[in-house]
Structures are given as C-alpha cells and as structure tokens.
Design a protein around this motif. Structure first.
Motif, PDB file in Angstrom:
ATOM      1  N   ASP A 133      70.529  -9.964 -40.217  1.00  0.00           N
ATOM      2  CA  ASP A 133      69.933 -10.640 -39.065  1.00  0.00           C
ATOM      3  C   ASP A 133      70.853 -10.395 -37.871  1.00  0.00           C
ATOM      4  O   ASP A 133      71.699 -11.207 -37.531  1.00  0.00           O
ATOM      5  CB  ASP A 133      69.771 -12.131 -39.347  1.00  0.00           C
ATOM      6  CG  ASP A 133      69.021 -12.862 -38.257  1.00  0.00           C
ATOM      7  OD1 ASP A 133      68.751 -12.253 -37.202  1.00  0.00           O
ATOM      8  OD2 ASP A 133      68.710 -14.045 -38.449  1.00  0.00           O
ATOM      9  N   PHE A 134      70.691  -9.224 -37.255  1.00  0.00           N
ATOM     10  CA  PHE A 134      71.607  -8.808 -36.204  1.00  0.00           C
ATOM     11  C   PHE A 134      71.509  -9.687 -34.967  1.00  0.00           C
ATOM     12  O   PHE A 134      72.503  -9.890 -34.269  1.00  0.00           O
ATOM     13  CB  PHE A 134      71.388  -7.338 -35.870  1.00  0.00           C
ATOM     14  CG  PHE A 134      71.637  -6.454 -37.052  1.00  0.00           C
ATOM     15  CD1 PHE A 134      72.904  -6.332 -37.593  1.00  0.00           C
ATOM     16  CD2 PHE A 134      70.594  -5.776 -37.663  1.00  0.00           C
ATOM     17  CE1 PHE A 134      73.135  -5.540 -38.710  1.00  0.00           C
ATOM     18  CE2 PHE A 134      70.812  -4.981 -38.779  1.00  0.00           C
ATOM     19  CZ  PHE A 134      72.092  -4.863 -39.304  1.00  0.00           C
ATOM     20  N   ALA A 135      70.335 -10.231 -34.676  1.00  0.00           N
ATOM     21  CA  ALA A 135      70.184 -11.133 -33.531  1.00  0.00           C
ATOM     22  C   ALA A 135      71.029 -12.387 -33.754  1.00  0.00           C
ATOM     23  O   ALA A 135      71.700 -12.868 -32.838  1.00  0.00           O
ATOM     24  CB  ALA A 135      68.721 -11.504 -33.321  1.00  0.00           C
ATOM     25  N   ALA A 136      71.036 -12.900 -34.969  1.00  0.00           N
ATOM     26  CA  ALA A 136      71.853 -14.077 -35.278  1.00  0.00           C
ATOM     27  C   ALA A 136      73.337 -13.739 -35.181  1.00  0.00           C
ATOM     28  O   ALA A 136      74.130 -14.540 -34.676  1.00  0.00           O
ATOM     29  CB  ALA A 136      71.520 -14.606 -36.667  1.00  0.00           C
ATOM     30  N   HIS A 137      73.733 -12.552 -35.657  1.00  0.00           N
ATOM     31  CA  HIS A 137      75.135 -12.139 -35.560  1.00  0.00           C
ATOM     32  C   HIS A 137      75.557 -12.016 -34.096  1.00  0.00           C
ATOM     33  O   HIS A 137      76.644 -12.451 -33.718  1.00  0.00           O
ATOM     34  CB  HIS A 137      75.362 -10.789 -36.258  1.00  0.00           C
ATOM     35  CG  HIS A 137      75.406 -10.884 -37.743  1.00  0.00           C
ATOM     36  ND1 HIS A 137      76.554 -11.150 -38.439  1.00  0.00           N
ATOM     37  CD2 HIS A 137      74.427 -10.761 -38.666  1.00  0.00           C
ATOM     38  CE1 HIS A 137      76.305 -11.172 -39.732  1.00  0.00           C
ATOM     39  NE2 HIS A 137      75.002 -10.940 -39.894  1.00  0.00           N
ATOM     40  N   PHE A 138      74.702 -11.432 -33.271  1.00  0.00           N
ATOM     41  CA  PHE A 138      75.018 -11.274 -31.851  1.00  0.00           C
ATOM     42  C   PHE A 138      75.148 -12.631 -31.183  1.00  0.00           C
ATOM     43  O   PHE A 138      76.105 -12.883 -30.445  1.00  0.00           O
ATOM     44  CB  PHE A 138      73.940 -10.439 -31.152  1.00  0.00           C
ATOM     45  CG  PHE A 138      74.189 -10.292 -29.680  1.00  0.00           C
ATOM     46  CD1 PHE A 138      75.098  -9.360 -29.214  1.00  0.00           C
ATOM     47  CD2 PHE A 138      73.537 -11.099 -28.767  1.00  0.00           C
ATOM     48  CE1 PHE A 138      75.353  -9.232 -27.853  1.00  0.00           C
ATOM     49  CE2 PHE A 138      73.774 -10.973 -27.405  1.00  0.00           C
ATOM     50  CZ  PHE A 138      74.682 -10.039 -26.951  1.00  0.00           C
ATOM     51  N   THR A 139      74.191 -13.522 -31.450  1.00  0.00           N
ATOM     52  CA  THR A 139      74.220 -14.851 -30.846  1.00  0.00           C
ATOM     53  C   THR A 139      75.484 -15.596 -31.266  1.00  0.00           C
ATOM     54  O   THR A 139      76.156 -16.213 -30.433  1.00  0.00           O
ATOM     55  CB  THR A 139      72.971 -15.649 -31.254  1.00  0.00           C
ATOM     56  OG1 THR A 139      71.815 -14.929 -30.828  1.00  0.00           O
ATOM     57  CG2 THR A 139      72.964 -17.026 -30.641  1.00  0.00           C
ATOM     58  N   PHE A 140      75.826 -15.539 -32.549  1.00  0.00           N
ATOM     59  CA  PHE A 140      77.032 -16.197 -33.038  1.00  0.00           C
ATOM     60  C   PHE A 140      78.270 -15.632 -32.344  1.00  0.00           C
ATOM     61  O   PHE A 140      79.124 -16.377 -31.865  1.00  0.00           O
ATOM     62  CB  PHE A 140      77.155 -16.017 -34.554  1.00  0.00           C
ATOM     63  CG  PHE A 140      78.476 -16.478 -35.095  1.00  0.00           C
ATOM     64  CD1 PHE A 140      78.731 -17.823 -35.277  1.00  0.00           C
ATOM     65  CD2 PHE A 140      79.477 -15.573 -35.408  1.00  0.00           C
ATOM     66  CE1 PHE A 140      79.951 -18.262 -35.762  1.00  0.00           C
ATOM     67  CE2 PHE A 140      80.692 -15.988 -35.888  1.00  0.00           C
ATOM     68  CZ  PHE A 140      80.937 -17.342 -36.068  1.00  0.00           C
ATOM     69  N   GLY A 141      78.367 -14.308 -32.275  1.00  0.00           N
ATOM     70  CA  GLY A 141      79.530 -13.681 -31.659  1.00  0.00           C
ATOM     71  C   GLY A 141      79.651 -13.988 -30.184  1.00  0.00           C
ATOM     72  O   GLY A 141      80.749 -14.238 -29.675  1.00  0.00           O
TER      73      GLY A 141
END
Length: 76
Positions: A42-50
């Motif tokens: 879930d790259f969108a979630a990883h980006f948002t978290f980062g």
C-alpha cells in the motif's frame, strides 16, 4: 533452490513472500511483528506515513534560529 552455506537452511522463494521464512523471531523480536508493514504494497499509505513522520519531526525541532549577521570584513 540453493542452500545457505552459513546456516544450512534452504533459501526461501524470491520476493516478499519469502521474507517471513528468513526471519528468526527469537533473533529479531521487534522486527517480526512489523513484518506485515514492511511487506505491504500500500504505497499511498507508506507515503502518507513517511510524509507525516517527516513533518512531525520538523515541527519537533522548533523554529529555525535567526542567523546572526556575518562579521565585518577584516581590516574595516
């Protein structure tokens, strides 16, 4: 598949599906519970978290200090 000469265990299949087979929970007790996060796609979630982590880290450092003026040139 080829074996691992160091520990004698067979190598897991390639890709993220084989990652849990490499992990020894007793040697990595904090990594084992986090493995689903590392293998998530879930790259969108990883980006948002980062991004949130980066912004919160910048906020935690406080405002930037005002730089002092440079010293006058030598001989003035």
């Amino acid at each position: 598949m080829a074996g691992d000469a160091e520990c004698g265990h067979p190598l897991p299949p390639c890709g993220l599906d084989g990652l849990p087979l490499l992990l020894v929970p007793a040697r990595s007790p904090h990594l084992a519970p986090a493995l689903p996060v590392f293998t998530s796609t879930d790259f969108a979630a990883h980006f948002t978290f980062g991004l949130r982590l980066l912004i919160e880290g910048l906020r935690a450092t406080g405002p930037c200090p005002t730089p002092s003026p440079p010293p006058p040139p030598a001989g003035s």
